[in-house]
Structures are given as C-alpha cells and as structure tokens.
Motif scaffolding. Structure first.
Motif, short mmCIF file in Angstrom:
data_model
loop_
_atom_site.label_atom_id
_atom_site.label_comp_id
_atom_site.label_asym_id
_atom_site.label_seq_id
_atom_site.Cartn_x
_atom_site.Cartn_y
_atom_site.Cartn_z
N LEU A 89 0.87 -1.30 0.05
CA LEU A 89 -0.18 0.01 -0.12
C LEU A 89 0.86 1.03 -0.03
N LEU A 90 2.05 1.36 0.83
CA LEU A 90 2.65 2.41 1.05
C LEU A 90 3.39 2.85 -0.37
N MET A 91 3.94 1.80 -1.02
CA MET A 91 4.70 1.78 -2.16
C MET A 91 3.77 2.27 -3.27
N ILE A 92 2.61 1.88 -3.14
CA ILE A 92 1.63 2.34 -4.48
C ILE A 92 1.46 3.84 -4.25
N LYS A 93 1.00 3.98 -2.98
CA LYS A 93 0.59 5.40 -2.72
C LYS A 93 1.92 6.43 -2.98
N ALA A 94 2.99 6.06 -2.58
CA ALA A 94 4.24 6.80 -2.85
C ALA A 94 4.50 6.95 -4.50
N TYR A 95 4.28 5.75 -5.12
CA TYR A 95 4.45 5.91 -6.72
C TYR A 95 3.33 6.90 -7.27
N GLN A 96 2.20 6.92 -6.68
CA GLN A 96 1.04 8.00 -7.35
C GLN A 96 1.34 9.27 -6.93
N GLY A 97 2.34 9.56 -6.05
CA GLY A 97 2.75 11.01 -5.70
C GLY A 97 2.09 11.35 -4.67
N ASN A 98 1.16 10.35 -3.71
CA ASN A 98 0.55 10.88 -2.63
C ASN A 98 1.77 10.79 -1.37
N ARG A 99 1.35 11.89 -0.55
CA ARG A 99 2.22 11.75 0.83
C ARG A 99 1.29 11.19 1.81
N TYR A 100 1.11 9.90 1.65
CA TYR A 100 0.13 9.28 2.59
C TYR A 100 0.89 9.30 3.76
N HIS A 101 -0.11 9.71 4.77
CA HIS A 101 0.30 9.76 6.32
C HIS A 101 -0.54 8.47 7.10
#
Length: 132
Positions: A103-115
């Motif tokens: 999940l964190l890798m997908i969010k990072a790849y999408q450019g999201n700064r997911y907290h």
C-alpha cells in the motif's frame, strides 16, 4: 535526412519527469524516491534519510518507512521470544506488514504523501526536528 555518426539523436517523447514531480538531490523523481524509501523497509529508509538532502517528500517517505518497518522489525523480534502467543501474533503480523508495504509503495508511486494514522505525524515531527 540521413544521420551520420556525429548527428545528435533527438530525445524520445515521454522522457521528461512526471508533471508536478520534483527532482531530488539524488536525481530521483519524488515518486520513484518514495517507492525506494519503502522498498527494503527501514534499511532503505535510513539510507535515503542520510543521502537525500533537499526533497521533503522523499525524506517524509524515508522517515515513515524507518519508523513503521523498524517498529515492525523490533516487534517481530520481541514476539519471537514469547513461545505460543508470540508465534500466533507473529503469523498475523507478517501478512499485515506485507499489505502495508505494498500500500505504501503504491501511494508513494502515485505521488501521494500518504500519512499513516500515528506514524505519519511522527515522521513529520522528526523531520521538523532534524531541520532545526
């Protein structure tokens, strides 16, 4: 037009950075740097924290990776010391950490700064302290 050995080859389309993504001091785009921060868990997070000096988004992902996967690593080590209950909890922790990692890798790849709920704020606070 015939191209000789000294004629420059025009760049192919699509080779430019993703719109809105900033480069970093390491030469990585934000989304690629974010994925790399999570790729090897807390190890790649620590390496990127030491190497990356400019890009706040990559540094955030690196700090969050270090906190999350470092905590999971320590928790796993402690659980392995507890005979039966530790084994059962450890068996639950493994798929949860795998899902979280993806999940964190997908969010990072999408450019999201997911907290993440707790560690996202901790990562922001630690980065602020490091900048002072």
């Amino acid at each position: 037009m015939v191209q000789g050995p000294n004629t420059p080859i025009p760049p192919k389309s699509g080779g430019s950075p993703t719109p809105g993504m900033k480069k970093s001091s390491t030469g990585l785009e934000e989304n690629i740097g974010g994925v790399i921060a999570y790729l090897l868990g807390f190890v790649s997070g620590i390496v990127l924290l030491l190497v990356e000096k400019e890009n706040d988004t990559i540094r955030f992902h690196a700090m969050q990776s270090t906190i999350v996967f470092g905590s999971i690593f320590v928790l796993g080590m402690v659980l392995n010391l507890i005979p039966i209950i530790g084994l059962m909890v450890s068996l639950l922790l493994t798929p949860v950490s795998l899902i979280l990692w993806i999940l964190l890798m997908i969010k990072a790849y999408q450019g999201n700064r997911y907290h993440l709920p707790i560690t996202g704020k901790m990562a922001e606070d630690q980065l602020r302290k490091m900048m002072d």
